[in-house]
Design an enzyme around this catalytic site. Structure first.
Site, PDB file in Angstrom:
ATOM      1  N   HIS A  54      -3.990  -5.003   0.067  1.00  9.88           N
ATOM      2  CA  HIS A  54      -3.721  -5.551   1.393  1.00  9.88           C
ATOM      3  C   HIS A  54      -3.826  -7.082   1.375  1.00  9.88           C
ATOM      4  O   HIS A  54      -4.913  -7.635   1.532  1.00  9.88           O
ATOM      5  CB  HIS A  54      -4.709  -4.977   2.409  1.00  9.88           C
ATOM      6  CG  HIS A  54      -4.521  -3.528   2.702  1.00  9.88           C
ATOM      7  ND1 HIS A  54      -4.473  -3.035   3.996  1.00  9.88           N
ATOM      8  CD2 HIS A  54      -4.337  -2.465   1.892  1.00  9.88           C
ATOM      9  CE1 HIS A  54      -4.276  -1.717   3.954  1.00  9.88           C
ATOM     10  NE2 HIS A  54      -4.205  -1.360   2.693  1.00  9.88           N
ATOM     11  N   CYS A 114       0.817  -1.201   0.000  1.00  9.44           N
ATOM     12  CA  CYS A 114       0.000   0.000   0.000  1.00  9.44           C
ATOM     13  C   CYS A 114       0.862   1.268   0.000  1.00  9.44           C
ATOM     14  O   CYS A 114       1.445   1.616  -1.016  1.00  9.44           O
ATOM     15  CB  CYS A 114      -0.983  -0.044   1.166  1.00  9.44           C
ATOM     16  SG  CYS A 114      -2.395   1.080   0.971  1.00  9.44           S
ATOM     17  N   GLU A 171      -2.937  -9.238   3.562  1.00  8.56           N
ATOM     18  CA  GLU A 171      -3.073  -9.922   4.851  1.00  8.56           C
ATOM     19  C   GLU A 171      -4.496 -10.392   5.110  1.00  8.56           C
ATOM     20  O   GLU A 171      -4.747 -11.122   6.067  1.00  8.56           O
ATOM     21  CB  GLU A 171      -2.600  -9.003   5.991  1.00  8.56           C
ATOM     22  CG  GLU A 171      -3.570  -7.939   6.425  1.00  8.56           C
ATOM     23  CD  GLU A 171      -3.778  -6.857   5.388  1.00  8.56           C
ATOM     24  OE1 GLU A 171      -4.907  -6.337   5.294  1.00  8.56           O
ATOM     25  OE2 GLU A 171      -2.816  -6.527   4.658  1.00  8.56           O
TER      26      GLU A 171
END
Length: 387
Positions: A361, A271, A363
């Site tokens: 993202h 990001c 994760e």
């Protein structure tokens, strides 16, 4: 653009009138949700139908008023396991139909109670579809939410003037405001295989956890960390996190990343970290009209051809050519990932040394798990460097 609370909502006040005022003069009237008072920020919308708790606690949303496009929000309440940081970071929250009852075995309190507890001013009962269409057509813009004493007896013109006095997101340098002040360590789960120095520009809690799952001991450093601070950890790899604000202001992290690239240490950015890598390689950055925010954004990994459904939260992007390999001070670079909705750059990789980044993202908090392989790719770079 900080939140100023003029009293906290009591049960009787929770349905008090509230008003949302955009900087272009558009006004939406609804009911107070969460704390009563006034707040300011940049109005943005998120298309995720779930994961509101992770969204609220993502430091990348600092100084933003988040509009939820899903009409019904709060049905699973709030628990103590899912936050991505120690507090709510959004400056305001906008929903159409807040859940009256929390229904989940992990819930500890309602979403409205959590917003009230943390002093987050919100508004409900407005047409969020109309507001979202307006932001798509006119772009993200400054906004204020007013309720209670902050709204009673105040003319709309005066509220609009307050909104227009707030600073723009473009040019905002915010990473140091949300990052850790002191270094801390997330230990590896199981056998330790590698050590990573992670520069916190607004890191989410799940990110070092994903690395720890792969046997990485993560040393999380402040946003102001120097190259000397990074290499004092004796890292096998370096990570630059997500975070809020305009990457054009991040001269310090850019200089530090260039120092890492000069030493050819395996590097991974997410990001804001992707935008920092873009700047370090000599590319520009720019503000998107309304950004990408949600957990259903299609991205193609151009190295494999695979399409992933991914979680996004960014209002800025890297200006790099999609159709060619670029020469940079650190070797050849190319765009590795691209958004299929609008061809925005979603990833970069160097071809002559171990460094890559993605704009979204991986994760998966909240969001799909399609991009979890990127952490494995980072491990592979460190394994190759060690070999």
């Amino acid at each position: 653009m900080t939140t100023s609370i003029k009293g906290v909502a009591s049960p009787r006040q929770k349905a008090a009138p509230a008003v949302l005022v955009l900087e272009d003069g558009r006004i939406f009237r609804g009911r107070a949700y969460g704390a009563v008072g006034e707040t300011f920020g940049e109005a943005v919308f998120s298309t995720g139908m779930t994961g509101y708790q992770e969204t609220l606690t993502d430091p990348s949303y600092h100084r933003q008023v988040v509009v939820m496009t899903a009409p019904h929000v709060g049905n699973t309440g709030v628990n103590d396991e899912d936050p991505e940081s120690g507090r709510i970071w959004v400056s305001g929250y906008v929903v159409r139909d807040p859940a009256r009852v929390s229904s989940n075995w992990r819930a500890r309190r309602s979403l409205g109670e959590e917003l009230e507890r943390q002093g987050v001013v919100g508004i409900s009962g407005i047409d969020t579809r109309a507001l979202t269409r307006h932001l798509r057509e006119s772009g993200a813009m400054r906004v204020g939410i007013f309720s209670g004493d902050a709204w009673t007896g105040v003319r709309d013109e005066a509220l609009l003037a307050k909104v227009q006095e707030q600073p723009q997101m473009k040019g905002a340098n915010l990473s140091a405001e949300v990052a850790t002040k002191e270094t801390y360590v997330v230990p590896a789960i199981g056998t330790k295989k590698f050590t990573v120095a992670a520069v916190d520009l607004g890191i989410k809690g799940m990110t070092p956890h994903r690395m720890a799952e792969r046997g990485i001991e993560v040393h999380v450093l402040p946003a102001t960390a120097t190259a000397e601070d990074i290499y004092a950890v004796e890292p096998d790899g370096v990570f630059f996190s997500n975070g809020p604000g305009d990457p054009a202001t991040a001269d310090g992290p850019v200089a530090v990343m260039r120092a890492v690239l000069e030493r050819r240490t395996p590097l991974f950015g997410i990001c804001f970290g992707n935008q920092i890598l873009g700047r370090a390689l000599g590319f520009g950055t720019y503000k998107l009209k309304y950004g990408h925010r949600g957990i259903n954004q299609p991205v193609q990994d151009r190295t494999t051809g695979k399409v992933e459904i991914t979680a996004h939260n960014h209002g800025f992007a890297v200006d790099a050519p999609l159709d060619k390999v670029s020469d940079t001070p650190f070797g050849r670079a190319e765009v590795s990932h691209v958004c299929l909705n609008d061809n925005v750059v979603e990833g970069l990789q160097l071809l002559d040394q171990p460094a890559f980044s993605v704009q979204y993202h991986p994760e998966a908090a909240a969001g799909p798990h399609d991009a979890a392989y990127l952490f494995d790719r980072f491990v592979s770079l460190m394994e190759a460097e060690r070999a």
